[in-house]
Scaffold this active site. Structure first.
Site, PDB file in Angstrom:
ATOM      1  CD  GLU A  28      -1.292  -3.222  -2.716  1.00  0.00           C
ATOM      2  OE1 GLU A  28      -1.005  -3.607  -3.847  1.00  0.00           O
ATOM      3  OE2 GLU A  28      -1.510  -2.019  -2.433  1.00  0.00           O
ATOM      4  CG  ASP A  69       1.231   3.652  -1.692  1.00  0.00           C
ATOM      5  OD1 ASP A  69       2.087   3.870  -0.811  1.00  0.00           O
ATOM      6  OD2 ASP A  69       0.413   2.720  -1.600  1.00  0.00           O
ATOM      7  CB  SER A  70       4.461   0.480  -1.999  1.00  0.00           C
ATOM      8  OG  SER A  70       3.424   0.445  -1.031  1.00  0.00           O
ATOM      9  CB  CYS A 123       1.176   2.257   6.657  1.00  0.00           C
ATOM     10  SG  CYS A 123       0.992   1.375   5.079  1.00  0.00           S
ATOM     11  CB  CYS A 168       4.360   5.565  -0.026  1.00  0.00           C
ATOM     12  SG  CYS A 168       5.118   4.047   0.568  1.00  0.00           S
ATOM     13  CG  HIS A 223      -1.574   0.043   1.890  1.00  0.00           C
ATOM     14  ND1 HIS A 223      -0.409   0.673   1.512  1.00  0.00           N
ATOM     15  CD2 HIS A 223      -1.938  -0.750   0.847  1.00  0.00           C
ATOM     16  CE1 HIS A 223      -0.078   0.264   0.290  1.00  0.00           C
ATOM     17  NE2 HIS A 223      -0.986  -0.605  -0.127  1.00  0.00           N
TER      18      HIS A 223
HETATM   19  N1  DGL Z   1       1.645   2.553   1.874  1.00  0.00           N
HETATM   20  C1  DGL Z   1       2.964   2.427   2.353  1.00  0.00           C
HETATM   21  C2  DGL Z   1       3.237   3.397   3.514  1.00  0.00           C
HETATM   22  O1  DGL Z   1       2.545   4.377   3.688  1.00  0.00           O
HETATM   23  C3  DGL Z   1       3.561   1.127   2.720  1.00  0.00           C
HETATM   24  C4  DGL Z   1       3.118  -0.173   2.286  1.00  0.00           C
HETATM   25  C5  DGL Z   1       4.273  -1.065   1.909  1.00  0.00           C
HETATM   26  O2  DGL Z   1       4.836  -1.749   2.771  1.00  0.00           O
HETATM   27  O3  DGL Z   1       4.593  -1.076   0.734  1.00  0.00           O
HETATM   28  O4  DGL Z   1       4.161   3.192   4.258  1.00  0.00           O
END
Ligand code: DGL
Length: 265
Positions: free
Chosen positions: A158, A16-17, A190, A79, A192
């Site tokens: 984060e 993931d990011s 997303c 992600c 997160h």
């Molecule tokens: N967790 C990422 C997603 O599911 C995105 C977060 C980011 O912008 O890096 O899209």
């Protein structure tokens, strides 16, 4: 990378990011406790969701190459942003590897819809991608679906800020304008955002709105794809989870384990 031999003993890779993909890993561990997992969070380069597509692709490939060098038998691109920008190309580069991506859970939201409005919270990049528009096109005649771009939201996770006034201020500005009496479901598009579920529910108060995400569906698909290739371990094995983060900071690793072990709402 052509001679990458897949075997049952290898771990399953997650990327993931940043820390969001841990919401998917949490489901996968529950489904496959016998498996070993290796998670790579690219927090140093986060957020992905406000970057150009080319850059997201490059960053995603860098992370996946690292996981491949380490040796994985399957990959979850946990992600939504990286999935929409890179999953097709990853499948071309690694044709033998079972790869699953994640997309906003619009399908289950529409399937269960009783006629109200569906909001989809996601990164600006996910919402811009043709993959997302195709998904919307498939369901737009069956339900009223509205996209809610949430730039700046993943940063709360984060930083480990899962509660507090600043989040309320964020939701007042970015979510409240979309909330109407007929809002029935919010899709957390997303990875997160499931970590903010508790706070979002509190923010919504007594509104009867369901929050859904794609983490369970993605984990089930991952298990199915590994099973198809006979790559699942014996059910009596005891698996482990290893977490890496591109910041190299112990604080991020500690926060990652805390999120992974956080009970679901
Ligand atoms: N967790 C990422 C997603 O599911 C995105 C977060 C980011 O912008 O890096 O899209």
């Amino acid at each position: 990378m052509k001679d990458h031999k897949l075997s049952k003993d290898m771990p399953i890779g997650f990327m993931d990011s940043g820390l969001g993909g841990l919401s998917v890993l949490r489901e996968a561990v529950k489904l496959m406790p016998e498996e070993d997992f290796i998670y790579y969070g690219d927090s140093k380069n986060a957020p992905y969701g406000t970057k150009p597509e080319e850059e997201i692709r490059r960053l995603t490939f860098d992370v996946v190459d690292k996981l491949m060098d380490r040796g994985i038998k399957g990959l979850a691109v946990a992600c939504n942003t990286a999935t929409s920008a890179a999953v097709k190309l990853l499948r071309i580069k690694y044709p033998e590897l079972p790869i699953v991506g994640i997309e906003p859970a619009i399908k289950p939201a529409v399937t269960n819809c009783k006629g109200g409005k569906i909001l989809v919270m996601a990164t600006p990049m996910t919402i811009k991608q043709p993959k997302y528009h195709k998904l919307l096109d498939r369901y737009s005649d069956k339900a009223y679906i509205v996209s809610v771009p949430c730039d700046g939201l993943m940063e709360f996770v984060e930083q480990g800020n899962l509660d507090g006034d600043e989040l309320d201020t964020y939701f007042d500005k970015h979510l409240k304008p979309f909330l109407t009496d007929d809002t029935e479901t919010i899709v957390l598009g997303c990875t997160h955002y499931p970590f903010l579920k508790h706070h979002i529910k509190r923010f919504l108060g007594n509104k009867n709105i369901e929050l859904i995400d794609g983490s369970l569906g993605t984990s089930m698909e991952l298990r199915r794809r590994l099973g198809e290739k006979d790559l699942l371990k014996q059910e009596n094995a005891v698996g482990k989870v290893e977490i890496y983060n591109s910041t190299g900071e112990q604080e991020m690793i500690d926060l990652s384990y805390k999120l992974l072990n956080m009970p679901e709402e």
